[in-house]
Design an enzyme around this catalytic site. Structure first.
Site, PDB file in Angstrom:
ATOM      1  N   GLY A 263      11.311  -6.237   6.743  1.00 15.58           N
ATOM      2  CA  GLY A 263       9.838  -6.243   7.486  1.00 15.58           C
ATOM      3  C   GLY A 263       9.334  -4.206   7.538  1.00 15.58           C
ATOM      4  O   GLY A 263       8.242  -4.357   8.415  1.00 15.58           O
ATOM      5  N   ASP A 310       9.159 -17.796  -2.579  1.00 14.12           N
ATOM      6  CA  ASP A 310       9.840 -17.214  -3.408  1.00 14.12           C
ATOM      7  C   ASP A 310       8.184 -16.150  -4.034  1.00 14.12           C
ATOM      8  O   ASP A 310       7.727 -17.048  -5.065  1.00 14.12           O
ATOM      9  CB  ASP A 310      10.353 -18.138  -4.175  1.00 14.12           C
ATOM     10  CG  ASP A 310      11.292 -17.609  -5.314  1.00 14.12           C
ATOM     11  OD1 ASP A 310      11.024 -16.233  -6.269  1.00 14.12           O
ATOM     12  OD2 ASP A 310      11.730 -18.334  -6.931  1.00 14.12           O
ATOM     13  N   CYS A 382      15.358   1.235  -4.303  1.00 13.19           N
ATOM     14  CA  CYS A 382      15.484   2.138  -3.391  1.00 13.19           C
ATOM     15  C   CYS A 382      17.082   2.227  -4.256  1.00 13.19           C
ATOM     16  O   CYS A 382      17.663   2.384  -4.416  1.00 13.19           O
ATOM     17  CB  CYS A 382      16.334   1.717  -2.111  1.00 13.19           C
ATOM     18  SG  CYS A 382      17.120   0.241  -1.954  1.00 13.19           S
TER      19      CYS A 382
END
Length: 447
Positions: A263, A310, A382
């Site tokens: 989050g 999902d 990332c």
């Protein structure tokens, strides 16, 4: 009878064993062991250094040990030798006699007299003969692999993708400890006010030269600060903070964060909305959605709605074309965060990268259905793997005729990172000390 508390080196060995056996992340196991063994004060720093350092340098340590081992010992013994050599080579403040004594004691407790004699013999041989020189490795790519402890296939791959200079800089940078950075909750307080508050609490911090709402922590762990507890800041890497800028958020927007846990970016988006509009944050797992809700409560923003969905099935649950902005911070190989999770570099394979590209495309394709006409879809990872990122971007644009590449607009401090010929950014760890990150933007056509 009380169970004897593990020494710091024994705890480090225990964590190294768990990482190998369970394929768990080092950062999670480290926190668990610190709590379970009640490790405190300077011992936390030493344990962290021993665990991360030994994992970070594993291939180098194995190269150093190779001439002294006639056959590969039991796995825990090899880890004990790695741990000991790491201290001998990289930690100046610990005398060799203390390292040897502790290694032999651990070997006695965990094995038998023969093993403790073996460990003692190897370490004394290393002391007497010294370590093999890395200059003996003739091939520069192979030498860089061993020197910086990155698997050879990875160094070869990066060399092909980025060239020698960038690859060498990235491998070397990945061995440095990351600087803790945080994002100020500018909906409630200014960056300079938070810097003053943290300094009053005894932390050494400075404003980020990269992100207007970012701060860098030079000393202390601000997760234990009053400012953090009060929700005035969140711990987040500077590269990760760039993503919210790429979204070009305006008040009252409805934003979907399709892969949101834990989050961090969700909170940043909610703060940029200044408490208006709504961020719908999704994750597949209920316990991760709980983390998003806890973080939203801590920062005091009520425009976050976290749901267990999902992200490959969102169009079945959410209204089509109902979001101004959609963020897909996709599951990826994580090759941009090797300073934080060094174990990743040994566990990932080329096959993993190919499989992840498939999952990313699935999520992007599904998420595209939820973007309003003229809205933006942002894809971020990332990782630094160009194939993983660019293949996904190019394939998405091939399949989606109603989306076009969109120019990314960033603060002046970051403008140089944007590729002028494309809709994408590739941040490398050496660019400004953040994580390796990739961001691409797509705009939905009006009709």
């Amino acid at each position: 009878m009380n169970k004897k508390k593990k020494s710091v080196r024994e705890a480090a060995l225990h964590i190294l064993e768990l990482i190998d056996k369970q394929q768990s992340y080092s950062n999670l196991l480290l926190n668990q062991v610190i709590q379970k063994e009640k490790i405190t004060g300077p011992d936390i720093g030493l344990l962290t250094e021993l665990v991360y350092g030994t994992i970070q340098r594993k291939l180098t340590l194995d190269y150093y040990l190779q001439p002294f081992l006639r056959k590969r010992p039991d796995h825990w013994v090899l880890n004990l030798l790695r741990l000991s050599i790491y201290q001998m080579v990289y930690l100046d403040k610990i005398p060799d006699r203390a390292i040897l004594f502790e290694a032999v004691e651990i070997a006695k407790r965990r094995g038998h007299k023969g093993i403790s004699s073996f460990v003692n013999g190897i370490l004394r041989q290393v002391q007497r003969q010294g370590l093999p020189s890395l200059t003996a490795i003739v091939d520069p790519v192979e030498r860089l692999s061993v020197e910086t402890s990155h698997p050879l296939w990875l160094v070869q791959r990066w060399n092909k993708q980025f060239g020698w200079e960038k690859t060498k800089a990235m491998c070397e940078y990945n061995l440095l400890p990351p600087v803790q950075t945080a994002r100020v909750n500018t909906h409630r307080i200014t960056t300079s006010e938070v810097v003053s508050l943290l300094k009053e609490e005894g932390f050494d911090v400075q404003p980020s030269p990269i992100i207007p709402e970012g701060i860098r922590v030079l000393r202390g762990n601000i997760a234990h600060s009053q400012a953090y507890e009060s929700g005035l800041l969140s711990i987040q890497d500077e590269s990760s903070m760039v993503v919210a800028y790429a979204l070009e958020i305006s008040p009252d927007f409805t934003v979907l964060d399709a892969c949101a846990a834990p989050g961090g970016k969700t909170g940043h988006i909610a703060e940029k909305l200044q408490g208006t509009g709504k961020v719908v944050a999704l994750d597949l797992h209920a316990h991760k959605v709980k983390l998003i809700n806890e973080n939203a409560a801590r920062i005091g923003l009520h425009n976050i709605e976290a749901r267990v969905i999902d992200s490959r099935t969102t169009s079945e649950v959410l209204q089509l074309e109902s979001f101004d902005r959609v963020l897909v911070d996709a599951p990826c190989s994580g090759l941009g965060v090797l300073r934080r999770k060094p174990d990743i570099k040994y566990s990932k394979t080329i096959q993993d990268i190919a499989a992840l590209s498939h999952v990313q495309l699935e999520i992007l394709t599904e998420s595209a259905k939820l973007v309003k006409k003229s809205g933006l879809l942002i894809y971020s990872t990332c990782t630094v793997d160009l194939e993983e990122n660019l293949e996904t971007v190019n394939e998405f644009l091939r399949q989606q005729e109603n989306f076009t590449p969109h120019d990314i607009h960033l603060p002046d401090s970051l403008a140089h990172l944007v590729d002028p010929k494309a809709n994408k950014i590739q941040i490398l760890p050496q660019d400004f000390g953040g994580d390796g990150f990739f961001i691409a933007a797509f705009k939905k056509k009006d009709q």
